[in-house]
Motif scaffolding. Sequence first.
Motif, PDB file in Angstrom:
ATOM      1  N   ASP A  70      -7.460   5.014   3.441  1.00  0.00           N
ATOM      2  CA  ASP A  70      -6.718   5.932   2.485  1.00  0.00           C
ATOM      3  C   ASP A  70      -5.579   5.248   1.860  1.00  0.00           C
ATOM      4  O   ASP A  70      -4.499   5.537   2.609  1.00  0.00           O
ATOM      5  CB  ASP A  70      -6.453   7.385   3.017  1.00  0.00           C
ATOM      6  CG  ASP A  70      -7.799   8.025   3.465  1.00  0.00           C
ATOM      7  OD1 ASP A  70      -8.283   8.619   2.600  1.00  0.00           O
ATOM      8  OD2 ASP A  70      -8.091   8.057   4.707  1.00  0.00           O
ATOM      9  N   TYR A  71      -5.571   4.596   0.657  1.00  0.00           N
ATOM     10  CA  TYR A  71      -4.363   4.110   0.353  1.00  0.00           C
ATOM     11  C   TYR A  71      -4.566   3.655  -1.153  1.00  0.00           C
ATOM     12  O   TYR A  71      -5.674   3.575  -1.625  1.00  0.00           O
ATOM     13  CB  TYR A  71      -3.950   2.831   1.045  1.00  0.00           C
ATOM     14  CG  TYR A  71      -5.300   1.614   0.941  1.00  0.00           C
ATOM     15  CD1 TYR A  71      -5.428   0.793   0.017  1.00  0.00           C
ATOM     16  CD2 TYR A  71      -6.337   1.613   1.810  1.00  0.00           C
ATOM     17  CE1 TYR A  71      -6.475   0.029  -0.238  1.00  0.00           C
ATOM     18  CE2 TYR A  71      -7.366   0.633   1.769  1.00  0.00           C
ATOM     19  CZ  TYR A  71      -7.257  -0.154   0.634  1.00  0.00           C
ATOM     20  OH  TYR A  71      -8.492  -0.887   0.659  1.00  0.00           O
ATOM     21  N   PRO A 109      -5.213  14.125   0.614  1.00  0.00           N
ATOM     22  CA  PRO A 109      -3.944  13.286   1.126  1.00  0.00           C
ATOM     23  C   PRO A 109      -4.070  12.476   2.406  1.00  0.00           C
ATOM     24  O   PRO A 109      -4.780  12.790   3.212  1.00  0.00           O
ATOM     25  CB  PRO A 109      -2.748  14.307   1.340  1.00  0.00           C
ATOM     26  CG  PRO A 109      -3.539  15.514   1.498  1.00  0.00           C
ATOM     27  CD  PRO A 109      -4.847  15.466   0.889  1.00  0.00           C
ATOM     28  N   GLY A 110      -3.680  11.210   2.444  1.00  0.00           N
ATOM     29  CA  GLY A 110      -3.721  10.484   3.320  1.00  0.00           C
ATOM     30  C   GLY A 110      -3.175   9.044   3.140  1.00  0.00           C
ATOM     31  O   GLY A 110      -2.881   8.670   2.170  1.00  0.00           O
ATOM     32  N   PHE A 111      -2.994   8.514   4.290  1.00  0.00           N
ATOM     33  CA  PHE A 111      -2.318   6.885   4.263  1.00  0.00           C
ATOM     34  C   PHE A 111      -2.872   6.350   5.419  1.00  0.00           C
ATOM     35  O   PHE A 111      -2.632   6.707   6.749  1.00  0.00           O
ATOM     36  CB  PHE A 111      -0.880   6.951   3.997  1.00  0.00           C
ATOM     37  CG  PHE A 111      -0.273   5.574   3.920  1.00  0.00           C
ATOM     38  CD1 PHE A 111      -0.831   4.750   2.785  1.00  0.00           C
ATOM     39  CD2 PHE A 111       0.502   4.858   4.991  1.00  0.00           C
ATOM     40  CE1 PHE A 111      -0.100   3.311   2.750  1.00  0.00           C
ATOM     41  CE2 PHE A 111       0.954   3.474   4.741  1.00  0.00           C
ATOM     42  CZ  PHE A 111       0.578   2.924   3.794  1.00  0.00           C
ATOM     43  N   THR A 131      -2.752  11.108  -2.523  1.00  0.00           N
ATOM     44  CA  THR A 131      -2.154  12.528  -2.441  1.00  0.00           C
ATOM     45  C   THR A 131      -3.287  13.310  -2.785  1.00  0.00           C
ATOM     46  O   THR A 131      -4.327  12.812  -3.170  1.00  0.00           O
ATOM     47  CB  THR A 131      -1.083  12.609  -3.362  1.00  0.00           C
ATOM     48  OG1 THR A 131      -1.604  12.669  -4.694  1.00  0.00           O
ATOM     49  CG2 THR A 131       0.095  11.719  -3.329  1.00  0.00           C
ATOM     50  N   GLU A 175       1.802   6.539  -6.096  1.00  0.00           N
ATOM     51  CA  GLU A 175       0.884   7.450  -5.601  1.00  0.00           C
ATOM     52  C   GLU A 175      -0.304   7.429  -6.313  1.00  0.00           C
ATOM     53  O   GLU A 175       0.040   7.462  -7.690  1.00  0.00           O
ATOM     54  CB  GLU A 175       1.438   8.820  -5.029  1.00  0.00           C
ATOM     55  CG  GLU A 175       2.263   8.715  -3.911  1.00  0.00           C
ATOM     56  CD  GLU A 175       3.023  10.058  -3.420  1.00  0.00           C
ATOM     57  OE1 GLU A 175       3.454  10.100  -2.406  1.00  0.00           O
ATOM     58  OE2 GLU A 175       3.092  10.832  -4.400  1.00  0.00           O
ATOM     59  N   LYS A 186       0.975  -1.255   0.198  1.00  0.00           N
ATOM     60  CA  LYS A 186       0.149   0.040  -0.063  1.00  0.00           C
ATOM     61  C   LYS A 186       0.980   1.531   0.050  1.00  0.00           C
ATOM     62  O   LYS A 186       1.912   1.273   0.687  1.00  0.00           O
ATOM     63  CB  LYS A 186      -0.810   0.011   1.052  1.00  0.00           C
ATOM     64  CG  LYS A 186      -2.078  -1.053   1.285  1.00  0.00           C
ATOM     65  CD  LYS A 186      -2.690  -0.897   2.327  1.00  0.00           C
ATOM     66  CE  LYS A 186      -3.895  -2.213   2.337  1.00  0.00           C
ATOM     67  NZ  LYS A 186      -5.138  -2.153   3.372  1.00  0.00           N
ATOM     68  N   TYR A 187       0.330   2.331  -0.759  1.00  0.00           N
ATOM     69  CA  TYR A 187       0.973   3.603  -0.809  1.00  0.00           C
ATOM     70  C   TYR A 187      -0.051   4.773  -0.533  1.00  0.00           C
ATOM     71  O   TYR A 187      -1.079   4.295  -0.368  1.00  0.00           O
ATOM     72  CB  TYR A 187       1.329   3.682  -2.341  1.00  0.00           C
ATOM     73  CG  TYR A 187       2.467   2.934  -2.588  1.00  0.00           C
ATOM     74  CD1 TYR A 187       3.889   3.034  -2.601  1.00  0.00           C
ATOM     75  CD2 TYR A 187       2.281   1.412  -3.039  1.00  0.00           C
ATOM     76  CE1 TYR A 187       4.862   2.296  -2.809  1.00  0.00           C
ATOM     77  CE2 TYR A 187       3.108   0.583  -3.463  1.00  0.00           C
ATOM     78  CZ  TYR A 187       4.471   0.627  -3.249  1.00  0.00           C
ATOM     79  OH  TYR A 187       5.601  -0.049  -3.502  1.00  0.00           O
ATOM     80  N   ALA A 188       0.484   5.965  -0.337  1.00  0.00           N
ATOM     81  CA  ALA A 188      -0.305   7.204   0.085  1.00  0.00           C
ATOM     82  C   ALA A 188      -1.160   7.439  -1.165  1.00  0.00           C
ATOM     83  O   ALA A 188      -0.953   7.305  -2.445  1.00  0.00           O
ATOM     84  CB  ALA A 188       0.551   8.320   0.378  1.00  0.00           C
TER      85      ALA A 188
END
Length: 194
Positions: free
Chosen positions: A140-141, A134-136, A105, A115, A101-103
């Motif tokens: 949120d991914y 934006p979030g992780f 944006t 992203e 998993k990544y952020a």
Amino acid sequence: MKAFLLSAACFMLFACSGSDEDNVNNGNNPGNGEVSNTLHMSFKTPDWEQFINCEQLDLYGFAVSESANAVSATSASTKETFYFSIPVDSSAMVAPGNLKKYAITGYGDNVNPFEFSQKLPITQGSATYLISSPGFGTDDYNEVVDIQYIGSEPNNAVFKVKCRYAMHAYELGNSQNIKPITGTFHFKVRTSKN
């Protein structure tokens, strides 16, 4: 930087089907978590959902940072626009640790590989848009689930990338109106061989 990204997106309109009934009815809808083998972009909000066939979409990256290029396009049928960043170097594309998993944006703010960000109408045909926050975390991914090398061109290596994502997006001009968006995508992308 965002102005450059937005102008690049304007040139990448893709005329894909806004809804592919066969894919929706065969379990490839945005909400079930599976990622279709069809090249596509899908999204599901509380108000509407679409599976956009992207078999004809040909994506070329543009620089967003030293380590990442981004690909972007806008659906002619739904007016959804995405930014997905990938490693500049093809050798970094195939690292086994990439499947994670990544952020998410802010819209068009991608700077690191894998992203994802997007903008889409709040309802079908609306002139009001939701843009990614934006979030992780749990909700949120962008999760890369598969990367396949499919060929070589004179300056590029060509890959297919499958991802599933979850994000929160807010109404442009009304940041208090926040909606969850989930979906999947499967794109053909290019990275530099140099």
